[in-house]
Design an enzyme around this catalytic site. Sequence first.
Site, short mmCIF file in Angstrom:
data_model
loop_
_atom_site.label_atom_id
_atom_site.label_comp_id
_atom_site.label_asym_id
_atom_site.label_seq_id
_atom_site.Cartn_x
_atom_site.Cartn_y
_atom_site.Cartn_z
N THR A 7 0.88 -1.18 0.04
CA THR A 7 0.04 -0.01 -0.17
C THR A 7 0.84 1.41 -0.14
OG1 THR A 7 -1.85 -1.09 1.10
CG2 THR A 7 -1.80 1.31 1.31
N HIS A 11 -7.61 -10.69 -0.27
CA HIS A 11 -6.73 -10.44 1.06
C HIS A 11 -7.71 -11.19 2.13
CE1 HIS A 11 -4.21 -8.80 3.58
NE2 HIS A 11 -4.06 -7.43 3.16
N ASN A 42 -3.99 -10.43 7.95
CA ASN A 42 -3.68 -9.18 8.75
C ASN A 42 -4.84 -8.29 9.12
OD1 ASN A 42 -1.09 -9.28 7.85
ND2 ASN A 42 -1.16 -7.88 6.13
N TYR A 62 -7.97 -7.58 8.43
CA TYR A 62 -9.04 -7.01 7.72
C TYR A 62 -10.22 -8.22 7.76
CZ TYR A 62 -5.36 -4.03 6.62
OH TYR A 62 -4.23 -2.89 6.51
N ASN A 75 -3.06 -5.20 13.06
CA ASN A 75 -4.62 -4.54 13.20
C ASN A 75 -5.28 -5.49 14.49
OD1 ASN A 75 -4.28 -2.83 11.15
ND2 ASN A 75 -4.56 -4.26 9.57
#
Length: 373
Positions: free
Chosen positions: A25, A181, A184, A186, A241
Site C-alpha cells: 500500500t 486478502h 492482517n 481485515y 490490526n
Amino acid sequence: MKNLFEPCHVGAMALANRVVMAPLTRNRAPGALANARMAVYYGQRAHPDSGAGLIISEATAISPQALGYADVPGIWSDAQVQDWKQVTSAVHSQGGKIVMQLWHVGRISHTSLQPSGQAPVAPSAITAKCKTVLFVDGQATFVETSAPRALDIGELPGIVQDYRQAAKNAVAAGFDGVEVHAANGYLIDQFLRAGSNHRSDAYGGTIENRSRFLQEVMQAVCDEIGGQRTGIRLSPVTPANDAQDAHPQALFEHVVALLAPLNLAFVHVIEGSTGGPRDHQQGEAAFDYAALQNAYAQAGGHGAWMVNNGYDLALAEHALTSGADLVAFGKPFIANPDLTARLRAHGPFNTPDRSTFYGGGDAGYTDYPTLGA
C-alpha cells in the site's frame, strides 16, 4: 531442485521466475483511481529478467464501504476499471504478470472514509486497537480507527457479491487474476478470529462457522473467474490490526482444507508478523507451517505455495528446497525495481526511504535507480 530464477507455471499463468512482488500500500491513488504514475511504478518492476515473475497489486477496495485508508485504489466502478488498464498494459508490455489484491478492511477504517460518514462494519462491534492513515494538511497521519457496527447477517450476501464483481472487474481491467486478502486483521480475517468475531449466528462461534464467510467469498470469486486465476493471502499468527485467536493452528489448518477443492492458483502465507518473528507471537507456541502446507496437500490442494516475511536470497533458496514454490518480497521491491537482477547478482541493494512510503509523488516511488543506471 527448484531455482528462484527459473520459469514456472502458477495456475493459468506462466511466470518468468519464482520471485513475487508482494502487495504494498503506497497511498498514491487520489479518488480511489489508478493513474499514470502507478503505471510507471508497476511497469518498472515487471521485466522478466530483472523484476518479479508475478506482481500482486497494492490492496484494492472492492466497494466504498471497503475503504479504510486515504488515497488507496478501488475496483467497483467502470472508471476504476478503465484507469487500471494503464497499469496492466504497462506490466504486460514488459512481459510481466499481475494479479489484483481484493480488499475489504472491515473495522480497520475511519468514519471520514466511509460513505456518508457511517461507522465501519465488522463481524462484531469491537473497536480495533490500531490506527489507519489519513492525510492531514497534505501529510500522511496515523489516526485511531473508528468504532464499528456489527454486520447484520442479511448484509453478508451483498458483500460476497461485491467480491465477485470486483474479481470480474479486475479481469476486465486486464489483470491476470486476483488475490483475495484474507490476512492482517481485515474483514475476512476478522470473521476467522475469535478475538474479533463474537457472533452467535451461523458465522460465529465454532471454527467452521467463523470460516463460513471466507468460504463463501472464495467460492464466489472462483465461480466468477476460475480457481486457476485466484489466490488467497493468509497470516496465521500476525498481530497486525489487533488480530487475535487462541488456536491459530487448528483454525488455519481448517481454512486451507476448505480451500483445497477450489483448485486455486496459489496460497500466499505471511509467516509470522510482517517484519517480525516468523513463527509465533511473543509468548505463544510456535506455529507449524509445514503442518499447514501438509493439511492443504492432504485435502487435495495443488495450488502453488507462496511464502512471505523478511526473505533474502539465502532464506528464499532454503524455502524452495523445503516445499515452497514462490517467494514474495515486499519492502525490497520499493527501493529496487530490478530486485530479481540484484538478487541474482548478490546485490548491491538500494535502501528504501521510509518517509516516502505513504503518499507523495515520484520521490521514493518511481525514482530508485536500477543496476548500471
